[in-house]
Motif scaffolding. Structure first.
Motif, PDB file in Angstrom:
ATOM      1  N   ARG A 116       0.838  -1.199   0.000  1.00 51.25           N
ATOM      2  CA  ARG A 116       0.000   0.000   0.000  1.00 51.25           C
ATOM      3  C   ARG A 116       0.875   1.252   0.000  1.00 51.25           C
ATOM      4  NH1 ARG A 116      -4.539  -1.387   4.642  1.00 51.25           N
ATOM      5  NH2 ARG A 116      -5.737  -2.942   3.462  1.00 51.25           N
ATOM      6  N   VAL A 117       1.910   1.216   0.826  1.00 47.31           N
ATOM      7  CA  VAL A 117       2.823   2.360   0.895  1.00 47.31           C
ATOM      8  C   VAL A 117       3.585   2.501  -0.419  1.00 47.31           C
ATOM      9  CG1 VAL A 117       4.799   3.366   2.089  1.00 47.31           C
ATOM     10  CG2 VAL A 117       3.049   2.129   3.391  1.00 47.31           C
ATOM     11  N   ASP A 118       4.125   1.408  -0.913  1.00 51.19           N
ATOM     12  CA  ASP A 118       4.920   1.451  -2.146  1.00 51.19           C
ATOM     13  C   ASP A 118       4.114   2.022  -3.308  1.00 51.19           C
ATOM     14  OD1 ASP A 118       7.051   0.244  -0.830  1.00 51.19           O
ATOM     15  OD2 ASP A 118       6.437  -1.784  -1.406  1.00 51.19           O
ATOM     16  N   ILE A 119       2.901   1.488  -3.498  1.00 47.36           N
ATOM     17  CA  ILE A 119       2.092   1.876  -4.656  1.00 47.36           C
ATOM     18  C   ILE A 119       1.548   3.291  -4.509  1.00 47.36           C
ATOM     19  CG2 ILE A 119      -0.044   1.361  -5.914  1.00 47.36           C
ATOM     20  CD1 ILE A 119       0.529  -1.626  -5.406  1.00 47.36           C
ATOM     21  N   SER A 120       1.026   3.621  -3.335  1.00 45.45           N
ATOM     22  CA  SER A 120       0.461   4.966  -3.158  1.00 45.45           C
ATOM     23  C   SER A 120       1.552   6.031  -3.200  1.00 45.45           C
ATOM     24  CB  SER A 120      -0.309   5.044  -1.837  1.00 45.45           C
ATOM     25  OG  SER A 120       0.549   4.875  -0.726  1.00 45.45           O
ATOM     26  N   HIS A 121       2.719   5.733  -2.662  1.00 44.86           N
ATOM     27  CA  HIS A 121       3.813   6.703  -2.677  1.00 44.86           C
ATOM     28  C   HIS A 121       4.335   6.888  -4.102  1.00 44.86           C
ATOM     29  CE1 HIS A 121       6.874   9.113  -0.690  1.00 44.86           C
ATOM     30  NE2 HIS A 121       7.790   8.547  -1.448  1.00 44.86           N
ATOM     31  N   GLY A 122       4.461   5.759  -4.834  1.00 44.82           N
ATOM     32  CA  GLY A 122       4.953   5.849  -6.208  1.00 44.82           C
ATOM     33  C   GLY A 122       3.998   6.584  -7.123  1.00 44.82           C
ATOM     34  N   LEU A 123       2.697   6.324  -6.982  1.00 47.98           N
ATOM     35  CA  LEU A 123       1.713   7.020  -7.810  1.00 47.98           C
ATOM     36  C   LEU A 123       1.506   8.457  -7.336  1.00 47.98           C
ATOM     37  CD1 LEU A 123      -1.009   4.240  -8.301  1.00 47.98           C
ATOM     38  CD2 LEU A 123       0.587   5.115 -10.019  1.00 47.98           C
ATOM     39  N   GLY A 124       1.577   8.655  -6.026  1.00 48.25           N
ATOM     40  CA  GLY A 124       1.327   9.980  -5.475  1.00 48.25           C
ATOM     41  C   GLY A 124       2.306  11.040  -5.957  1.00 48.25           C
ATOM     42  N   LYS A 125       3.517  10.627  -6.288  1.00 54.46           N
ATOM     43  CA  LYS A 125       4.489  11.614  -6.765  1.00 54.46           C
ATOM     44  C   LYS A 125       4.100  12.149  -8.148  1.00 54.46           C
ATOM     45  CE  LYS A 125       7.756   8.382  -8.931  1.00 54.46           C
ATOM     46  NZ  LYS A 125       9.129   7.825  -8.883  1.00 54.46           N
ATOM     47  N   HIS A 126       3.270  11.383  -8.892  1.00 53.72           N
ATOM     48  CA  HIS A 126       2.754  11.858 -10.184  1.00 53.72           C
ATOM     49  C   HIS A 126       1.577  12.802  -9.982  1.00 53.72           C
ATOM     50  CE1 HIS A 126       5.360   9.119 -12.263  1.00 53.72           C
ATOM     51  NE2 HIS A 126       4.727   8.030 -11.832  1.00 53.72           N
ATOM     52  N   HIS A 127       0.666  12.382  -9.088  1.00 54.77           N
ATOM     53  CA  HIS A 127      -0.528  13.200  -8.833  1.00 54.77           C
ATOM     54  C   HIS A 127      -1.217  12.636  -7.600  1.00 54.77           C
ATOM     55  CE1 HIS A 127      -4.367  15.272  -9.418  1.00 54.77           C
ATOM     56  NE2 HIS A 127      -3.778  16.024 -10.340  1.00 54.77           N
ATOM     57  N   LYS A 128      -1.776  13.521  -6.766  1.00 56.38           N
ATOM     58  CA  LYS A 128      -2.417  13.038  -5.542  1.00 56.38           C
ATOM     59  C   LYS A 128      -3.669  12.221  -5.825  1.00 56.38           C
ATOM     60  CE  LYS A 128      -4.612  17.569  -4.778  1.00 56.38           C
ATOM     61  NZ  LYS A 128      -4.701  18.706  -3.808  1.00 56.38           N
ATOM     62  N   PHE A 129      -4.249  12.405  -7.020  1.00 59.13           N
ATOM     63  CA  PHE A 129      -5.381  11.579  -7.434  1.00 59.13           C
ATOM     64  C   PHE A 129      -4.975  10.695  -8.614  1.00 59.13           C
ATOM     65  CE2 PHE A 129      -7.613  15.656  -6.072  1.00 59.13           C
ATOM     66  CZ  PHE A 129      -7.808  15.216  -4.766  1.00 59.13           C
ATOM     67  N   ALA A 130      -3.762  10.168  -8.554  1.00 62.07           N
ATOM     68  CA  ALA A 130      -3.191   9.435  -9.687  1.00 62.07           C
ATOM     69  C   ALA A 130      -4.067   8.277 -10.154  1.00 62.07           C
ATOM     70  CB  ALA A 130      -1.804   8.920  -9.320  1.00 62.07           C
ATOM     71  N   TYR A 131      -4.747   7.621  -9.224  1.00 61.25           N
ATOM     72  CA  TYR A 131      -5.555   6.453  -9.605  1.00 61.25           C
ATOM     73  C   TYR A 131      -6.750   6.835 -10.470  1.00 61.25           C
ATOM     74  CZ  TYR A 131      -8.550   7.936  -5.693  1.00 61.25           C
ATOM     75  OH  TYR A 131      -9.367   8.647  -4.840  1.00 61.25           O
ATOM     76  N   LEU A 132      -7.040   8.135 -10.579  1.00 62.86           N
ATOM     77  CA  LEU A 132      -8.114   8.615 -11.451  1.00 62.86           C
ATOM     78  C   LEU A 132      -7.578   9.157 -12.777  1.00 62.86           C
ATOM     79  CD1 LEU A 132     -10.343  10.510  -8.844  1.00 62.86           C
ATOM     80  CD2 LEU A 132     -10.706   8.222  -9.806  1.00 62.86           C
ATOM     81  N   LYS A 133      -6.286   8.967 -13.027  1.00 63.75           N
ATOM     82  CA  LYS A 133      -5.642   9.484 -14.229  1.00 63.75           C
ATOM     83  C   LYS A 133      -5.201   8.318 -15.121  1.00 63.75           C
ATOM     84  CE  LYS A 133      -5.676  13.751 -12.587  1.00 63.75           C
ATOM     85  NZ  LYS A 133      -6.445  14.857 -13.208  1.00 63.75           N
ATOM     86  N   PRO A 134      -6.050   7.892 -16.051  1.00 57.56           N
ATOM     87  CA  PRO A 134      -5.706   6.724 -16.877  1.00 57.56           C
ATOM     88  C   PRO A 134      -4.423   6.908 -17.671  1.00 57.56           C
ATOM     89  CG  PRO A 134      -7.635   7.871 -17.764  1.00 57.56           C
ATOM     90  CD  PRO A 134      -7.375   8.437 -16.404  1.00 57.56           C
ATOM     91  N   GLU A 135      -4.067   8.164 -17.979  1.00 55.55           N
ATOM     92  CA  GLU A 135      -2.853   8.400 -18.761  1.00 55.55           C
ATOM     93  C   GLU A 135      -1.585   8.041 -17.987  1.00 55.55           C
ATOM     94  OE1 GLU A 135      -4.012  12.363 -16.792  1.00 55.55           O
ATOM     95  OE2 GLU A 135      -5.016  10.654 -17.761  1.00 55.55           O
ATOM     96  N   LEU A 136      -1.704   7.841 -16.675  1.00 51.17           N
ATOM     97  CA  LEU A 136      -0.536   7.489 -15.859  1.00 51.17           C
ATOM     98  C   LEU A 136      -0.287   5.982 -15.818  1.00 51.17           C
ATOM     99  CD1 LEU A 136      -1.009   9.909 -12.811  1.00 51.17           C
ATOM    100  CD2 LEU A 136       0.507  10.183 -14.789  1.00 51.17           C
ATOM    101  N   PHE A 137      -1.152   5.207 -16.503  1.00 49.52           N
ATOM    102  CA  PHE A 137      -1.031   3.756 -16.468  1.00 49.52           C
ATOM    103  C   PHE A 137      -0.683   3.201 -17.844  1.00 49.52           C
ATOM    104  CE2 PHE A 137      -3.581   4.957 -12.857  1.00 49.52           C
ATOM    105  CZ  PHE A 137      -3.063   4.156 -11.846  1.00 49.52           C
ATOM    106  N   HIS A 138      -0.318   1.950 -17.867  1.00 50.79           N
ATOM    107  CA  HIS A 138       0.036   1.284 -19.126  1.00 50.79           C
ATOM    108  C   HIS A 138      -1.207   1.195 -20.005  1.00 50.79           C
ATOM    109  CE1 HIS A 138       1.562  -1.759 -21.921  1.00 50.79           C
ATOM    110  NE2 HIS A 138       2.774  -1.454 -21.474  1.00 50.79           N
ATOM    111  N   GLU A 139      -1.017   1.379 -21.283  1.00 55.91           N
ATOM    112  CA  GLU A 139      -2.167   1.413 -22.205  1.00 55.91           C
ATOM    113  C   GLU A 139      -2.938   0.096 -22.240  1.00 55.91           C
ATOM    114  OE1 GLU A 139       0.322   0.399 -26.320  1.00 55.91           O
ATOM    115  OE2 GLU A 139      -0.634   2.367 -26.048  1.00 55.91           O
TER     116      GLU A 139
END
Length: 334
Positions: A116-139
């Protein structure tokens, strides 16, 4: 046309009588009946299944009436038990398996929290709502449509995420909703994600983000680590649902890193039989535990459980090899 279920209902005494008639030794009928009432015939049957006699089944070549050279011989289980089988053998194996599942859950809880820490910290550095940003994930996760549903894997993940948030009764979720509204920051939302949700999201991350996390666990390839998480999620589900673990056949097997990268997995390379057994997953669990908490005694407790609590079933030709242990497992650095 489907046939109806042919087996009739049986009382606990009839169940025990059937086992005795098939060759199972019972020294304490009252105690055996108590186990049947509290654990159940069907659940226990998974533990006495390996005790049943087997007969080789091989179709003969109709031309020569001889065994074909390249046909695999199947061992068909019979109703009768091997000589020396006792009801207590099955109970002892059940108790060992229960202890094993509880120990595994203890480790997987720690691994889940670390992820949980690894994934949220890694995504959070891109955007605090990164999980709502499909462009941040693999196509393949965020854009590729399923031919049957017309949806992406990302759509399915979002639905699961929303359900977890809406179902949560946690005070911190209510506090964040009341004070800040939705959406929740990724480092808040992640606290309600279960192992499967984490595994699926990691599987959809970019290769660079995957590699950044997997490298923390001395695994250079994030796609290999993604397969580990899928298998560990399967392991968690087996344990959480109180299913038999000790000799389970692992269908969705994880990928192995290059030889030498994880020394404790060396014995499993080029050994399909061991790769299909749970001991390899336990070794992967221990590898992660040693990194998450180097002072943890989990590995030593696992070794002690295998050495001291696995019942003596040598008279039934059963041992820890059915778990997939390698020859040097006792001397490994636990």
């Amino acid at each position: 046309m489907m046939l109806g279920y042919p087996k009739p209902w049986k009382s606990y005494q009839e169940q025990l009588d059937q086992l005795i008639a098939r060759g199972m030794g019972v020294t304490d009928n009252a105690r055996a009946l108590d186990y049947l009432e509290r654990i159940g015939y069907y659940r226990l049957s998974g533990y006495w299944y390996p005790f049943r006699e087997r007969v080789d089944l091989c179709p003969l070549d109709p031309q020569t009436n001889a065994k074909p050279k390249k046909v695999k011989v199947e061992r068909l289980p019979l109703d009768e038990f091997k000589p020396g089988t006792t009801f207590q053998n099955a109970v002892d194996l059940y108790v060992f398996d229960k202890k094993l599942r509880l120990l595994v859950l203890d480790a997987l809880e720690r691994i889940e929290i670390a992820l949980r820490v690894d994934i949220s910290h890694g995504l959070g550095k891109h955007h605090k709502f990164a999980y709502l940003k499909p462009e941040l994930f693999h196509e393949s996760f965020s854009s590729k449509l399923d031919s049957k549903t017309g949806l992406t894997k990302y759509h399915g993940w979002l639905s699961k995420h929303a359900a977890l948030i809406n179902r949560s009764k946690e005070d911190f979720i209510r506090h964040n909703k009341d004070k800040y509204g939705l959406p929740l920051a990724v480092w808040v939302a992640c606290e309600v994600w279960d192992f499967g949700t984490l595994s699926t999201l990691y599987d959809g991350m970019t290769e660079a983000d995957q590699d950044a996390i997997s490298s923390q666990y001395n695994i250079s390839n994030g796609r290999i680590f993604a397969s580990w998480l899928r298998s560990l999620n399967y392991l968690r589900n087996v344990c959480a649902h109180h299913s038999r673990l000790w000799n389970r056949n692992i269908v969705d097997q994880p990928k192995l890193p290059p030889v030498g990268q994880v020394p404790s997995l060396a014995a499993f390379h080029n050994d399909p039989q061991r790769q299909a057994r749970p001991f390899m997953l336990l070794c992967m669990t221990q590898h992660l535990m040693k990194i998450i908490n180097p002072s943890s005694s989990w590995g030593a407790r696992l070794k002690a459980l295998l050495e001291n609590d696995f019942p003596d079933l040598t008279h039934l030709d059963l041992g820890l090899d059915r778990m997939g242990v390698d020859d040097d497992w006792k001397t490994r650095d636990w």
